[in-house]
Design an enzyme around this catalytic site. Sequence first.
Site, PDB file in Angstrom:
ATOM      1  CE  LYS A 117      -6.051   2.339   7.403  1.00 51.07           C
ATOM      2  NZ  LYS A 117      -5.170   3.105   6.502  1.00 51.07           N
TER       3      LYS A 117
ATOM      4  CD  GLU B 200      -2.388   1.350   2.762  1.00 54.92           C
ATOM      5  OE1 GLU B 200      -2.761   0.327   3.378  1.00 54.92           O
ATOM      6  OE2 GLU B 200      -2.470   2.492   3.242  1.00 54.92           O
TER       7      GLU B 200
ATOM      8  NE  ARG C  64       0.428   8.503   5.029  1.00 56.73           N
ATOM      9  CZ  ARG C  64       0.569   7.705   6.056  1.00 56.73           C
ATOM     10  NH1 ARG C  64       1.581   7.860   6.877  1.00 56.73           N
ATOM     11  NH2 ARG C  64      -0.297   6.755   6.278  1.00 56.73           N
TER      12      ARG C  64
HETATM   13  C1  3PG Z   1      -0.197   4.535   8.385  1.00 60.98           C
HETATM   14  O1  3PG Z   1      -1.177   5.089   7.922  1.00 60.98           O
HETATM   15  O2  3PG Z   1       0.928   5.034   8.455  1.00 60.98           O
HETATM   16  C2  3PG Z   1      -0.440   3.153   8.786  1.00 60.98           C
HETATM   17  O3  3PG Z   1      -1.451   3.124   9.688  1.00 60.98           O
HETATM   18  C3  3PG Z   1       0.760   2.463   9.300  1.00 60.98           C
HETATM   19  O4  3PG Z   1       0.755   2.459  10.662  1.00 60.98           O
HETATM   20  P1  3PG Z   1       2.009   1.879  11.409  1.00 60.98           P
HETATM   21  O5  3PG Z   1       3.195   2.723  10.979  1.00 60.98           O
HETATM   22  O6  3PG Z   1       1.682   2.024  12.866  1.00 60.98           O
HETATM   23  O7  3PG Z   1       2.162   0.438  10.981  1.00 60.98           O
END
Ligand code: 3PG
Length: 212
Positions: A129, A41, A45
């Site tokens: 999710k 994924e 960002r």
């Molecule tokens: C995110 O959006 O960065 C994800 O939720 C990943 O979360 P994590 O870094 O706690 O695995």
Amino acid sequence: MNAVLEQFEKIGIVPVVVLDDAKDAEPLAQALCKGGLPCAEVTFRTEAAEESIRIISEKYPEMLVGAGTVLTTEQVDRAVAAGAKFIVSPGFNPKVVQYCIDKNIPVTPGTQTPSEMEQALELGLDVVKFFPAEPAGGLKMIKAVAAPYTKLKFMPTGGINLNNVEEYLQYDRILACGGSWMVKGDLVAAGKFDEIEKMTKDAAELVKRVRG
Ligand code: 3PG
């Protein structure tokens, strides 16, 4: 269930990736594939997200690559044009979800409350999710909200790592877990793809041990 969501279930853990430089996309994809989690994924960002998805989908067509942190329909279009096979968002935006449904793009929106889950069900989704999983109550919370929604499956993400992922995977209402622990930004930036591959392998082996 949608074929992409079935693949999530099979892979068990969806690596959540933040790429600052598209040149890292190919070695990262290779490390994930070699490690046994052929999925990413790529979060929208950074400026590099779109190009990274394009590179991964071209060079690793066998890999399940999608876009995360998708907040607008315009980002849906850009992600899909780049080759994203699924869309994930941190929250439940009915406009984005409906747009994906209309275009037949698998979408997994973030939810946390029964009201958001019911909206997802209303739009015909069978997977949501659960975000941010650990701060929002973790597995205990998921088990509590899962009870009334007997057909809904969950993809918890946020605060999940090798130490707590097993208990999530053991619960049969968890489709897959999302997490960034094996693809942390500092490892990517330092070019430590061997280390990423090893951590990915540990994660993939855990999935195999828990789910068979
Ligand atoms: C995110 O959006 O960065 C994800 O939720 C990943 O979360 P994590 O870094 O706690 O695995």
